[in-house]
Design a protein around this motif. Structure first.
Motif: not given
Length: 438
Positions: A139-140, A146-148, A193-195, A210-211
């Motif tokens: 999550p973190e 995503r913010r960046t 998956p973060t990418l 979707t996650a």
């Protein structure tokens, strides 16, 4: 396995039937194959050669006929250590032959045909097949990525966002410095998956993200606002699996250089992404996309090819320095695309490009052309192939990093050949700032 220390001539070993069979020492087998002794053992680990312990000794011997047959199949000699120094790498990940390639000894196109990207990535990393495995983002790091990525200018490319996402995710992962195999794998299973999660959705921020599900299903809404059908997802998943590694491509070499300094996996991936963006590497599929779109719009390849040749540009999507015929990755994707009515115009345009160019130079299609067919057929952006390439190849960069972490650190330190002025030179005079002479 202990490397053979014997340097003598071939031995005669009596078989069960009493017939003498010619056996070679490791050194002799290496000389016949034109490789290093270490590579002989790599052939053994891949199942391409069988070895037998020397009776009463510590070394191994090899059947001469089997060695000769392998030499005929490979058809080329690997560079010797004296010729290439530390840039000859021992790797058990990918073997490339003139017409096909293998992941840990298994035909890569067959592997991609029967298994999804995440399963293929696990095979490349561990040599174990884990059916149904799904990668999940922590999550973190995902939130930071995503913010960046969302804060970047609207004109930023997908690769721009991926590079930023990697750096942001790294800063949010305090365990990134754990270079143990399990630590690296945990980082990799979360990073990929973060990418994908950091990329904007093609339909806007509210659409299609979707996650869960296979990685291809999570990547699709980042590439297209259209809903995906099963056939399209199969092409995307197969492309991801096929591109997961390709031996020491330029970006992979950069990743290994980073890993040789014991940089953490996020930094390794950043190094790979930095090289990938070159037009002769990951960005090549975008050039093929634009060319193919023009061929479809103009109704034929001839005027488009003529424009490329007139301006001195190479025709993208054709030829590969490692394959004598068609790129096997392209062939695997063509087989799927041929079954899709929506891809028919782009497939016809691609075949026209190949046929038209063949009148001048016999070049075969490569995977960039196959990715272009897919992206043109589904109205995706020109950078789609580069995005798929970047997400997929992250698995290969991680696999090579794991190999490099086990090697001698900082082993890639070539010496430059200085061609500047010979010292000693006088101190340079200050440069004039111009201005009036009056």
């Amino acid at each position: 396995m202990t490397h053979d220390a014997a340097h003598g001539s071939g031995t005669q070993v009596t078989g069960t039937a009493g017939a003498a069979t010619s056996r070679l020492t490791t050194r002799e087998a290496a000389e016949r194959l034109g490789v290093k002794p270490e590579t002989v053992y790599a052939y053994v680990s891949r199942g391409q050669l069988a070895s037998r312990r020397t009776p009463g000794g510590r070394g191994s011997t090899f059947d001469a006929a089997e060695v000769d047959a392998l030499a005929r199949r490979t058809g080329r000699k690997e560079p010797s250590p004296s010729a290439a120094g530390d840039l000859v790498f021992r790797t058990g990940i990918t073997l490339i032959e003139p017409d096909r390639y293998f992941f840990r000894g298994v035909d890569a196109t067959e592997l991609a045909r029967h298994h999804g990207y995440e399963e293929v990535a696990e095979w490349i990393w561990t040599g174990e097949l884990r059916p149904g495995i799904r990668f999940a983002a922590a999550p973190e790091p995902l939130a930071a990525a995503r913010r960046t990525a969302a804060a970047m200018p609207r004109h930023s490319s997908a690769t721009d966002r991926l590079r930023a996402a990697v750096a942001a995710a790294a800063s949010a992962d305090p365990l990134r410095f754990d270079l143990s195999p399990e630590g690296v794998l945990n980082s990799a299973r979360s990073l990929i998956p973060t990418l994908v999660g950091a990329l904007p959705t093609a339909g806007g921020p509210e659409g299609g993200d979707t996650a869960d599900g296979p990685l291809a299903a999570r990547l699709w809404p980042k590439l297209s606002a259209r809903p995906a059908d099963a056939a399209a997802l199969a092409v995307l998943d197969t492309a991801l699996a096929l591109l997961a590694d390709h031996d020491l491509a330029a970006s992979t070499l950069a990743a290994r250089v980073a890993a040789s300094t014991h940089a953490h996996p996020y930094a390794v991936v950043s190094a790979g992404l930095g090289v990938l963006e070159g037009p002769l590497h990951g960005a090549a599929s975008g050039l093929a996309h634009r060319m193919l779109s023009e061929v479809v719009d103009r109704g034929g390849a001839a005027p488009v090819i003529a424009d490329h040749l007139r301006t001195g540009r190479r025709v993208p999507g054709l030829g590969h320095r490692l394959y004598t015929a068609e790129d096997p990755r392209a062939g695997a994707l063509f087989a799927l695309l041929d079954e899709m009515p929506q891809a028919a115009p782009a497939m016809a345009a691609a075949r026209d490009v190949v046929a038209t160019t063949a009148r001048h130079t016999p070049l075969h299609a490569n995977v960039d052309l196959a990715l272009a067919i897919f992206s043109v057929a589904y109205g995706m952006p020109a950078e789609t192939g580069e995005t798929v390439f970047a997400v997929s190849r992250t698995a290969g960069w991680i696999a090579h990093a794991m190999e490099e972490y086990a090697e001698r650190p900082l082993r890639m330190r070539p010496s430059g050949q200085y061609t500047g002025p010979r010292p000693p030179q006088p101190l340079p005079a200050p440069k004039s700032t111009g201005g009036s002479a009056n």
